[in-house]
Scaffold this motif. Structure first.
Motif, PDB file in Angstrom:
ATOM      1  N   ARG A   1       0.818  -1.214   0.000  1.00  0.00           N
ATOM      2  CA  ARG A   1       0.000   0.000   0.000  1.00  0.00           C
ATOM      3  C   ARG A   1       0.853   1.266   0.000  1.00  0.00           C
ATOM      4  O   ARG A   1       0.473   2.288  -0.561  1.00  0.00           O
ATOM      5  N   ALA A   2       2.023   1.177   0.643  1.00  0.00           N
ATOM      6  CA  ALA A   2       2.915   2.335   0.716  1.00  0.00           C
ATOM      7  C   ALA A   2       3.795   2.477  -0.524  1.00  0.00           C
ATOM      8  O   ALA A   2       4.571   3.423  -0.636  1.00  0.00           O
ATOM      9  N   GLY A   3       3.674   1.534  -1.452  1.00  0.00           N
ATOM     10  CA  GLY A   3       4.448   1.609  -2.683  1.00  0.00           C
ATOM     11  C   GLY A   3       5.875   1.113  -2.559  1.00  0.00           C
ATOM     12  O   GLY A   3       6.721   1.401  -3.416  1.00  0.00           O
TER      13      GLY A   3
ATOM     14  N   VAL B   1      -3.223  -9.853  -0.259  1.00  0.00           N
ATOM     15  CA  VAL B   1      -1.783  -9.732  -0.502  1.00  0.00           C
ATOM     16  C   VAL B   1      -1.441 -10.277  -1.879  1.00  0.00           C
ATOM     17  O   VAL B   1      -0.667  -9.674  -2.635  1.00  0.00           O
ATOM     18  N   HIS B   2      -2.027 -11.408  -2.241  1.00  0.00           N
ATOM     19  CA  HIS B   2      -1.759 -12.019  -3.540  1.00  0.00           C
ATOM     20  C   HIS B   2      -2.223 -11.103  -4.675  1.00  0.00           C
ATOM     21  O   HIS B   2      -1.535 -10.955  -5.697  1.00  0.00           O
ATOM     22  N   LYS B   3      -3.351 -10.469  -4.488  1.00  0.00           N
ATOM     23  CA  LYS B   3      -3.860  -9.535  -5.500  1.00  0.00           C
ATOM     24  C   LYS B   3      -2.914  -8.350  -5.674  1.00  0.00           C
ATOM     25  O   LYS B   3      -2.613  -7.923  -6.799  1.00  0.00           O
ATOM     26  N   LEU B   4      -2.440  -7.806  -4.540  1.00  0.00           N
ATOM     27  CA  LEU B   4      -1.500  -6.686  -4.598  1.00  0.00           C
ATOM     28  C   LEU B   4      -0.207  -7.102  -5.292  1.00  0.00           C
ATOM     29  O   LEU B   4       0.386  -6.323  -6.052  1.00  0.00           O
ATOM     30  N   ALA B   5       0.238  -8.329  -5.043  1.00  0.00           N
ATOM     31  CA  ALA B   5       1.453  -8.831  -5.682  1.00  0.00           C
ATOM     32  C   ALA B   5       1.276  -8.933  -7.192  1.00  0.00           C
ATOM     33  O   ALA B   5       2.182  -8.602  -7.963  1.00  0.00           O
TER      34      ALA B   5
END
Length: 241
Positions: A14-16, A36-40
């Motif tokens: 989220r923090a980039g 988490v998997h989606k963000l990855a």
């Protein structure tokens, strides 16, 4: 550096923060891990599915909750960056100076409290002090991704510089005034001492005044992170009233 735990890894995304590689436990799925998997996937992070033993090794036996991420080492800032952040928000400065915290659990908890209560940054010494490592990141529950932290050669020099910029510096130690009886508005620095020795004598002498948290039990000592949280809460309470 490896960070681990669902919330710390999620906050890193989220923090980039750049995550070089993500490790997920085989067969472990729940809503948080799915996030988490989606963000990855969105960040195109290389992801490996490994067994629990591998995650245990990567996290040095820590509570990884099925996820470990390989990231670049923590990037420290300058003290001026913290001061400029307060100016950009048009807020009076609220900064925490740590005089030799050596326990990563204490540092992580202080970072978490500082972020929760709106401090602009934290200053730690380069020597005889713990830095931001994987344990600190885990204990801070993602707050390290949202908190400016400066590492300096000499805390006393920072105190002198802040005082020249009209920042009032409080030590937290014995024989002072209760936080509720002090004026914690305006530009403010709070000095927290080490777990064993407290604040060094010269450092305390450089401070403008001392805060003492009232205690009513038989053990006349508070954990450094607890003391920091109490004083920061009182500071933000006064500023919001």
């Amino acid at each position: 550096m490896y960070i681990y735990g669902r919330n710390p890894v999620k906050e890193a995304y989220r923090a980039g923060k750049t995550i070089d590689k993500l490790f997920l436990q085989k067969g472990e799925f729940d809503p948080m891990l799915s996030q988490v998997h989606k963000l990855a996937k969105e960040a195109r992070t290389v992801t490996s599915y490994v067994d629990k033993n591998m995650l245990d090794k990567l996290s040095n036996g820590g509570n990884h909750q099925g996820v470990v991420a390989a990231v670049t080492d923590f990037e420290y800032c300058d003290v001026d960056d913290i001061i400029n952040l307060a100016k950009s928000k048009e807020e009076p400065l609220l900064i925490v100076l740590l005089d030799g915290i050596t326990d990563p659990h204490n540092l992580g908890a202080i970072i978490r409290s500082a972020e929760c209560f709106g401090a602009h940054g934290i200053v730690i010494p380069k020597h005889r002090s713990v830095g931001v490592n994987d344990t600190v990141v885990k204990v801070a529950c993602g707050a390290t991704e949202h908190m400016l932290i400066a590492k300096v050669t000499n805390i006393n020099d920072v105190i002198r510089d802040l005082k020249e910029q009209n920042v009032w510096v409080y030590a937290t130690d014995f024989d002072g005034k209760a936080p509720k009886d002090a004026n914690l508005n305006g530009n403010l620095a709070i000095v927290i001492g080490s777990e064993g020795e407290g604040i060094h004598r010269l450092t305390k002498e450089l401070c403008d005044d001392t805060l003492t948290i009232p205690q009513f039990g038989n053990v006349n000592s508070l954990n450094a992170s607890v003391a920091a949280g109490i004083v920061l809460y009182e500071a933000i309470r006064q500023r919001r009233n």
